[in-house]
Design a protein around this motif. Structure first.
Motif, PDB file in Angstrom:
ATOM      1  N   SER A 136      -7.784   0.185  -1.508  1.00 29.72           N
ATOM      2  CA  SER A 136      -7.397   0.252  -2.917  1.00 29.72           C
ATOM      3  C   SER A 136      -8.498  -0.214  -3.858  1.00 29.72           C
ATOM      4  O   SER A 136      -8.584   0.267  -4.991  1.00 29.72           O
ATOM      5  CB  SER A 136      -6.134  -0.578  -3.155  1.00 29.72           C
ATOM      6  OG  SER A 136      -6.395  -1.949  -2.935  1.00 29.72           O
ATOM      7  N   ILE A 137      -9.350  -1.128  -3.418  1.00 37.13           N
ATOM      8  CA  ILE A 137     -10.398  -1.636  -4.312  1.00 37.13           C
ATOM      9  C   ILE A 137     -11.477  -0.573  -4.556  1.00 37.13           C
ATOM     10  O   ILE A 137     -11.781  -0.260  -5.712  1.00 37.13           O
ATOM     11  CB  ILE A 137     -10.976  -2.958  -3.774  1.00 37.13           C
ATOM     12  CG1 ILE A 137      -9.907  -4.044  -3.907  1.00 37.13           C
ATOM     13  CG2 ILE A 137     -12.241  -3.346  -4.528  1.00 37.13           C
ATOM     14  CD1 ILE A 137     -10.249  -5.340  -3.248  1.00 37.13           C
ATOM     15  N   VAL A 197      -8.337  -3.669 -10.228  1.00 44.59           N
ATOM     16  CA  VAL A 197      -8.893  -4.173  -8.966  1.00 44.59           C
ATOM     17  C   VAL A 197      -8.351  -5.568  -8.655  1.00 44.59           C
ATOM     18  O   VAL A 197      -7.907  -5.858  -7.533  1.00 44.59           O
ATOM     19  CB  VAL A 197     -10.438  -4.176  -9.023  1.00 44.59           C
ATOM     20  CG1 VAL A 197     -11.016  -5.027  -7.895  1.00 44.59           C
ATOM     21  CG2 VAL A 197     -10.978  -2.756  -8.930  1.00 44.59           C
ATOM     22  N   TRP A 198      -8.340  -6.442  -9.651  1.00 48.92           N
ATOM     23  CA  TRP A 198      -7.860  -7.810  -9.414  1.00 48.92           C
ATOM     24  C   TRP A 198      -6.340  -7.867  -9.266  1.00 48.92           C
ATOM     25  O   TRP A 198      -5.819  -8.740  -8.554  1.00 48.92           O
ATOM     26  CB  TRP A 198      -8.347  -8.743 -10.532  1.00 48.92           C
ATOM     27  CG  TRP A 198      -9.779  -9.116 -10.301  1.00 48.92           C
ATOM     28  CD1 TRP A 198     -10.876  -8.634 -10.953  1.00 48.92           C
ATOM     29  CD2 TRP A 198     -10.273 -10.013  -9.303  1.00 48.92           C
ATOM     30  NE1 TRP A 198     -12.020  -9.179 -10.438  1.00 48.92           N
ATOM     31  CE2 TRP A 198     -11.687 -10.037  -9.431  1.00 48.92           C
ATOM     32  CE3 TRP A 198      -9.678 -10.809  -8.332  1.00 48.92           C
ATOM     33  CZ2 TRP A 198     -12.495 -10.807  -8.605  1.00 48.92           C
ATOM     34  CZ3 TRP A 198     -10.488 -11.587  -7.511  1.00 48.92           C
ATOM     35  CH2 TRP A 198     -11.875 -11.580  -7.653  1.00 48.92           C
ATOM     36  N   GLN A 199      -5.634  -6.941  -9.905  1.00 46.10           N
ATOM     37  CA  GLN A 199      -4.188  -6.848  -9.657  1.00 46.10           C
ATOM     38  C   GLN A 199      -3.924  -6.507  -8.197  1.00 46.10           C
ATOM     39  O   GLN A 199      -3.034  -7.090  -7.564  1.00 46.10           O
ATOM     40  CB  GLN A 199      -3.575  -5.766 -10.559  1.00 46.10           C
ATOM     41  CG  GLN A 199      -3.401  -6.176 -12.008  1.00 46.10           C
ATOM     42  CD  GLN A 199      -2.992  -5.012 -12.896  1.00 46.10           C
ATOM     43  OE1 GLN A 199      -2.900  -3.865 -12.449  1.00 46.10           O
ATOM     44  NE2 GLN A 199      -2.763  -5.287 -14.170  1.00 46.10           N
ATOM     45  N   LEU A 202      -1.980  -8.802  -5.550  1.00 48.97           N
ATOM     46  CA  LEU A 202      -0.793  -8.252  -4.893  1.00 48.97           C
ATOM     47  C   LEU A 202      -0.921  -8.332  -3.379  1.00 48.97           C
ATOM     48  O   LEU A 202      -0.007  -8.794  -2.679  1.00 48.97           O
ATOM     49  CB  LEU A 202      -0.604  -6.797  -5.327  1.00 48.97           C
ATOM     50  CG  LEU A 202       0.527  -6.013  -4.630  1.00 48.97           C
ATOM     51  CD1 LEU A 202       1.881  -6.562  -5.054  1.00 48.97           C
ATOM     52  CD2 LEU A 202       0.424  -4.526  -4.957  1.00 48.97           C
ATOM     53  N   ALA A 203      -2.078  -7.883  -2.864  1.00 48.60           N
ATOM     54  CA  ALA A 203      -2.276  -7.850  -1.411  1.00 48.60           C
ATOM     55  C   ALA A 203      -2.243  -9.251  -0.815  1.00 48.60           C
ATOM     56  O   ALA A 203      -1.524  -9.513   0.153  1.00 48.60           O
ATOM     57  CB  ALA A 203      -3.600  -7.155  -1.086  1.00 48.60           C
ATOM     58  N   PHE A 204      -3.026 -10.159  -1.395  1.00 48.33           N
ATOM     59  CA  PHE A 204      -3.079 -11.513  -0.845  1.00 48.33           C
ATOM     60  C   PHE A 204      -1.752 -12.247  -1.006  1.00 48.33           C
ATOM     61  O   PHE A 204      -1.308 -12.966  -0.104  1.00 48.33           O
ATOM     62  CB  PHE A 204      -4.211 -12.310  -1.503  1.00 48.33           C
ATOM     63  CG  PHE A 204      -5.545 -12.101  -0.871  1.00 48.33           C
ATOM     64  CD1 PHE A 204      -5.759 -12.392   0.463  1.00 48.33           C
ATOM     65  CD2 PHE A 204      -6.606 -11.601  -1.613  1.00 48.33           C
ATOM     66  CE1 PHE A 204      -7.003 -12.190   1.050  1.00 48.33           C
ATOM     67  CE2 PHE A 204      -7.851 -11.393  -1.036  1.00 48.33           C
ATOM     68  CZ  PHE A 204      -8.045 -11.692   0.299  1.00 48.33           C
ATOM     69  N   GLY A 205      -1.115 -12.059  -2.166  1.00 42.94           N
ATOM     70  CA  GLY A 205       0.146 -12.766  -2.421  1.00 42.94           C
ATOM     71  C   GLY A 205       1.242 -12.387  -1.452  1.00 42.94           C
ATOM     72  O   GLY A 205       1.856 -13.250  -0.807  1.00 42.94           O
ATOM     73  N   VAL A 247       2.412  -2.568   0.751  1.00 39.55           N
ATOM     74  CA  VAL A 247       1.505  -3.131  -0.255  1.00 39.55           C
ATOM     75  C   VAL A 247       0.301  -2.209  -0.469  1.00 39.55           C
ATOM     76  O   VAL A 247      -0.153  -2.018  -1.602  1.00 39.55           O
ATOM     77  CB  VAL A 247       1.055  -4.549   0.167  1.00 39.55           C
ATOM     78  CG1 VAL A 247      -0.078  -5.033  -0.720  1.00 39.55           C
ATOM     79  CG2 VAL A 247       2.221  -5.510   0.096  1.00 39.55           C
ATOM     80  N   ALA A 248      -0.205  -1.622   0.627  1.00 37.38           N
ATOM     81  CA  ALA A 248      -1.341  -0.699   0.502  1.00 37.38           C
ATOM     82  C   ALA A 248      -0.974   0.487  -0.381  1.00 37.38           C
ATOM     83  O   ALA A 248      -1.755   0.895  -1.249  1.00 37.38           O
ATOM     84  CB  ALA A 248      -1.776  -0.207   1.886  1.00 37.38           C
TER      85      ALA A 248
END
Length: 635
Positions: free
Chosen positions: A300-301, A584-586, A590-593, A619-620
């Motif tokens: 996603s990034i 990108v930071w969203q 989201l992924a880490f959270g 999440v992906a």
């Protein structure tokens, strides 16, 4: 996740959707649903033991076998810890502990995620492909007094081509016909047609909208502006942003750590838990592995940055790499050239005064001298003089940067330039001339003042809007120009520019930008035409070329190219950079959270493989959809 390729090695996302790629997932889904129905509702006697295992293996094979084979191949090459490896271990382990439906489901949703990813990549690429897929396959070239259709790559410089109404221009060329309107949207992002007249340059990719025209080819097919843009956009994806580079490095370290932690979750409790059951802890470790797969981040990034480049291309802005999208978000100082950036660089003679000689005597001599220069002011003088200088020869021409021209015309020394040139050459200039605000060309013959012309340049319609938009983004503005300080101050006052400096030579512009950069808090973008301002473009943190479509220097030197002459696009470029960075930071958050929450639940035995599937594939997919969102934004 990885891009699936066809037999030719091409990404499906780059062509039309191949429905065959969905057959394995659909097959596995039908078999999985049938298996769950047999397990929970129908419950036949025969659906147990080996029969049940073989049924779920058959359901697993269409989606699981390709991933397992990829995992083995990458492991043989030395790259063991990949997402293929994680998914293979997790699903095979699920079969080992008897959780057959969950093993199939994990691999099924992983494969579906890949397919959605391919669709997302295709959607993001669409705007870029609209820019790139505009080169015609043929060109009508004049040979032996007749037009024949040939491959554009075979057309040589100087040959004449014909472009009919509705056709795309195949190569860059000079208009031989009187004129026509062209749709330039594929190159500039502007929907409004532009009119090109005889002698003007028309670029490959533009669409002729009015009548049949003839062009004299000025560049080979592979050297055309469109070909350079195509190369630039394709190369942009190879220049990665720091965030993107970090995530890729992070994934290489993170994945093996996750594998060893999973092994620890399986084995370490044996020494501390009284009622230790190997299969229970193995199941928790498998959940941990599925959750930990870094697909959402790894895909996603880059997709987010790629989407930003696509959105910019659709708006007529070319970024040379995703790293510049990041840099645009940090810009707090925009330094702009005046002529051609904030003004139209279309100069018109406003006033003509003579001294000891009549205008008819000195103007042709000055025009002959100015005809040797490509500067907009020189062109204005030549245009005003008409054909009066046609038969006049110039010798010993010398261009004095930031001052003007010196040469020998009809045996006389002719000077044409500003007050600084006259002072340098010892020509006496009265105070009245020094007080004129507009651009002035003073002409001296044999070191005696002959006359002068005042020339005015028109401010672009959106220059004020551009400065206001930058101020709303908390960006400070500075204008640099070789024009007189009085002219520069007048323009700066009209536009609301924070600081303005005139009477600058090219090296003085470099010094000004260097002085702004001395404050380490300043991140500076310089906006210029990409030719005379090449040194400053290279010096700035982000070099932006305005209207640099036909300029080799702009393409080579600038980091960002605004294909139109609209300064308002500067703020648009910054906004696209900020939107990309935000998305990108969203996705990272989201992924880490989600993964962190489900990781803790999984290690504690409170999450099943279904939650793990959501934490990974779910999440992906959410992150991919979020990355694609930038394509719908209006800037």
């Amino acid at each position: 996740m990885s891009l699936r390729t066809n037999k030719d090695g091409n990404n499906h996302s780059e062509g039309n959707p191949d429905w065959n790629t969905w057959v394995p997932a659909i097959t596995s889904f039908i078999l999985l649903m049938a298996g769950i129905a047999l397990d929970n509702w129908i419950k036949p006697i025969w659906f147990s033991g080996w029969t049940r295992l073989v049924f779920y293996i058959i359901a697993y094979m269409p989606v699981g076998l390709p991933v397992v084979i990829k995992g083995i191949k990458t492991a043989i090459k030395g790259d063991v810890f990949t997402e293929f490896f994680l998914m293979s271990i997790a699903t095979i382990g699920a079969f080992y502990v008897g959780e057959y439906p969950e093993g199939v489901a994990v691999m099924l949703f992983y494969s579906v995620g890949e397919l959605f990813q391919e669709a997302a990549v295709k959607r993001v690429k669409r705007s870029i492909k609209a820019l790139l897929d505009v080169r015609p396959d043929s060109a009508d070239v004049l040979r032996n007094d007749t037009y024949i259709s040939v491959d554009p790559t075979t057309v040589q410089i100087g040959e004449t081509i014909q472009v009919k109404a509705g056709e795309r221009v195949p190569l860059d060329g000079e208009m031989l016909s009187a004129g026509s309107a062209f749709n330039t949207s594929a190159l500039t992002g502007e929907s409004k047609p532009s009119t090109f007249t005889k002698g003007e340059t028309v670029l490959a990719g533009m669409i002729n909208q009015e009548k049949v025209v003839e062009l004299k080819v000025t560049k080979l097919f592979n050297d055309s502006s469109l070909a350079r843009i195509l190369t630039l956009v394709q190369d942009a994806t190879t220049r990665k942003a720091k965030t993107e580079q970090f995530i890729r490095k992070f994934a290489r370290v993170y994945t093996p750590i996750v594998v060893f932690l999973a092994i620890g979750i399986t084995l370490i409790p044996y020494f501390f838990v009284g009622n230790y059951v190997f299969n229970d802890w193995l199941y928790r470790a498998l959940i941990f592995l599925v959750i930990s797969c870094p697909c959402a981040l790894v895909i996603s990034i880059p997709l987010g940055y790629f989407g930003g480049i696509g959105a910019a291309s659709r708006n007529g802005i070319l970024f040379k790499g995703s790293n510049y999208l990041d840099l645009m978000t940090k810009i707090n100082q925009v330094v702009m050239d005046k002529t051609g950036t904030l003004t139209k660089a279309v100069f018109k003679v406003q006033e003509v005064e003579s001294y000891d000689m009549s205008k008819e005597q000195w103007l042709p001599l000055a025009a002959a001298l100015e005809a040797k220069s490509t500067h907009p002011v020189a062109k204005a003088v030549v245009e005003y003089a008409g054909n009066s200088w046609d038969n006049i020869k110039v010798n010993a021409l010398e261009e004095i940067s930031g001052h003007g021209l010196k040469g020998e015309v009809n045996g006389k020394e002719v000077l044409a330039g500003n007050v600084k040139l006259m002072d340098r050459m010892g020509v006496s200039v009265n105070d009245g001339l020094r007080k004129i605000v507009d651009t002035i060309v003073i002409v001296a013959i044999d070191r005696k003042l002959a006359g002068y012309l005042t020339i005015a340049d028109e401010i672009k319609e959106d220059s004020k809007q551009a400065v206001d938009a930058l101020h709303k983004l908390n960006v400070k503005t500075t204008m640099l120009s070789g024009d007189k300080q009085a002219v520069v101050d007048k323009v700066a006052r009209l536009l609301g520019i924070d600081k303005a400096y005139g009477d600058l030579l090219p090296e003085n512009k470099v010094q000004r930008v260097e002085s702004i950069k001395q404050d380490k808090m300043n991140v500076v973008a310089f906006v210029g035409d990409g030719i005379n301002d090449a040194p400053v473009l290279a010096l700035s943190d982000v070099g932006i070329a305005m209207g640099g479509l036909g300029s080799d220097a702009a393409i080579e030197t600038a980091d960002v190219i605004i294909q139109t002459d609209h300064p308002s696009k500067i703020a648009t470029a910054i906004s696209i950079g900020k939107a990309t960075n935000r998305i990108v930071w969203q996705n990272i958050g989201l992924a880490f959270g989600v993964k962190l929450i489900v990781l803790i639940l999984g290690a504690g035995g409170l999450a099943t493989m279904w939650e793990a599937v959501f934490a990974d594939v779910g999440v992906a997919m959410l992150a991919i959809l979020n990355a694609v969102r930038i394509q719908r934004m209006k800037f």
